[in-house]
Design a protein around this motif. Structure first.
Motif, mmCIF file in Angstrom:
data_model
loop_
_atom_site.group_PDB
_atom_site.id
_atom_site.type_symbol
_atom_site.label_atom_id
_atom_site.label_comp_id
_atom_site.label_asym_id
_atom_site.label_seq_id
_atom_site.Cartn_x
_atom_site.Cartn_y
_atom_site.Cartn_z
ATOM 1 N N GLN A 6 10.344 -0.707 -1.118
ATOM 2 C CA GLN A 6 8.925 -0.574 -1.439
ATOM 3 C C GLN A 6 8.436 0.829 -1.105
ATOM 4 O O GLN A 6 8.700 1.332 -0.010
ATOM 5 C CB GLN A 6 8.099 -1.581 -0.640
ATOM 6 C CG GLN A 6 8.210 -3.018 -1.115
ATOM 7 C CD GLN A 6 7.184 -3.891 -0.406
ATOM 8 O OE1 GLN A 6 7.547 -4.706 0.441
ATOM 9 N NE2 GLN A 6 5.918 -3.719 -0.740
ATOM 10 N N GLY A 13 0.629 -3.191 -1.641
ATOM 11 C CA GLY A 13 1.986 -3.123 -1.118
ATOM 12 C C GLY A 13 2.260 -4.217 -0.102
ATOM 13 O O GLY A 13 3.341 -4.828 -0.101
ATOM 14 N N THR A 17 4.952 -7.274 -0.304
ATOM 15 C CA THR A 17 5.938 -7.619 0.726
ATOM 16 C C THR A 17 6.001 -9.129 0.918
ATOM 17 O O THR A 17 7.084 -9.727 0.977
ATOM 18 C CB THR A 17 5.593 -6.951 2.070
ATOM 19 O OG1 THR A 17 5.571 -5.527 1.907
ATOM 20 C CG2 THR A 17 6.619 -7.305 3.139
ATOM 21 N N ILE A 28 14.338 -7.250 0.865
ATOM 22 C CA ILE A 28 13.683 -5.955 1.036
ATOM 23 C C ILE A 28 14.500 -5.152 2.037
ATOM 24 O O ILE A 28 14.647 -5.546 3.192
ATOM 25 C CB ILE A 28 12.238 -6.121 1.548
ATOM 26 C CG1 ILE A 28 11.443 -7.077 0.658
ATOM 27 C CG2 ILE A 28 11.542 -4.761 1.602
ATOM 28 C CD1 ILE A 28 10.069 -7.417 1.201
ATOM 29 N N GLY A 31 11.045 0.165 3.315
ATOM 30 C CA GLY A 31 9.619 0.290 3.069
ATOM 31 C C GLY A 31 9.181 1.700 3.431
ATOM 32 O O GLY A 31 9.561 2.221 4.483
#
Length: 331
Positions: A6, A13, A17, A28, A31
């Motif tokens: 991300q 955002g 998540t 994920i 970030g």
């Protein structure tokens, strides 16, 4: 397993998540946000979840598991010129890209040089890049384009997105000037607008292979007709409660595409309405309208699998497989 990085961890955002974390087959692995107050924090905790063991990094090169990543989800800016270096960087690392940058949704006529540069770089790196969201990206362009599928002839397309802006996130409310005086609105006029109206007009025209002779866009403030005060907004009667924006596309001087976007606090009948004039003529209305924050995050997640299958280059929503909801991502 599909691994995601991300880029941009503001309100959208953070919601992404949460949406990504709940999908099977998605992990994920990174970030990114340059905010010093976020760097080093656990990405899951930052989004209101339990720890997921991913520290927020200041830039892409600082992501520990970058070599494991498949897709970059970019939720940073509305300006294509400003977000294009992030796209180029992500593509350079071999990542497919899904972004909520409004100006990326259909930039071929609005910013052709930037679009060409992104397209060529993505093709060179054998990755795909898509700009999407609820609007632009779905309600006022992709969906009406799909509805023309059942028509023998089209004379005109008109879309109205009328929404109560009070439930929306604060950055959105600020972007449409809620709570400003008329003088403050005029002073900030260049920065107060919904981004992506012309891109939506262009996408509809592209879908039907219409060559437009002109595209124009107007914007006016909406004033509150009463005091609007609660824990989210504080607007006096007469202050700005939002905006009304209209985009028009013309063929040989005749208006054939009309997009009406009105977002204001205190709107009493939110709705998304598409009127197709042609053979047949019909109207489709989503009563209550679609919540923009939920839908933008959802369609961004749902588009990931379609982008992975799209082939190299810069894509629009017209180029990819239908980004339908999925329970589990394919490897």
């Amino acid at each position: 397993m599909m691994n995601i990085v991300q880029m941009g961890l503001g309100p959208i955002g953070q919601q992404l998540t949460r949406y990504l974390a709940e999908r099977e087959g998605i992990s994920i692995v990174g970030g990114i946000d340059p905010d010093p107050n976020k760097i080093g924090n656990d990405l899951g905790e930052h989004a209101g979840l339990q720890k997921i063991g991913v520290e927020i990094a200041p830039d892409l090169d600082s992501v520990a598991l970058l070599d494991k990543a498949d897709v970059a989800v970019i939720t940073t800016l509305s300006s294509l010129k400003k977000v294009s270096p992030q796209i180029i960087e992500a593509a350079g690392h071999g990542l497919d890209i899904v972004s909520t940058c409004e100006e990326l949704s259909h930039p071929w006529q609005t910013q052709p040089e930037v679009a060409k540069r992104i397209d060529e770089h993505c093709r060179k790196q054998a990755v795909s890049c898509l700009g999407t969201g609820v609007n632009p990206g779905f309600l006022m362009d992709y969906l009406p384009s799909v509805l023309t599928s059942v028509c023998q002839k089209i004379d005109k397309v008109k879309v109205e997105r009328i929404q109560d802006a009070e439930p929306r996130r604060k950055p959105f409310r600020d972007k449409i000037g809620i709570g400003l005086t008329e003088a403050e609105f005029k002073a900030k006029r260049d920065s107060i607008r919904h981004v992506g109206v012309e891109e939506s007009v262009r996408m509809i025209a592209d879908a039907m292979n219409w060559q437009l002779s002109d595209v124009e866009e107007t914007l006016e403030l909406v004033k509150a007709d009463r005091d609007l005060k609660n824990d989210r907004i504080d607007v006096d009667k007469g202050q700005v409660s939002g905006v009304k924006q209209v985009g028009r596309g013309y063929r040989d001087g005749k208006e054939v595409i009309t997009l009406v976007f009105k977002a204001a606090a205190g709107v009493t009948h939110s709705h998304d309405t598409i009127n197709i004039s042609g053979t047949p003529t019909f109207t489709s209305t989503i009563d209550g309208g679609i919540n923009g924050d939920i839908a933008t995050s959802a369609i961004t997640v749902n588009a990931i699998c379609s982008v992975r299958e799209a082939g190299a280059g810069l894509k629009t929503m017209l180029d990819i497989q239908v980004p339908a909801y999925f329970d589990e991502a394919s490897p």
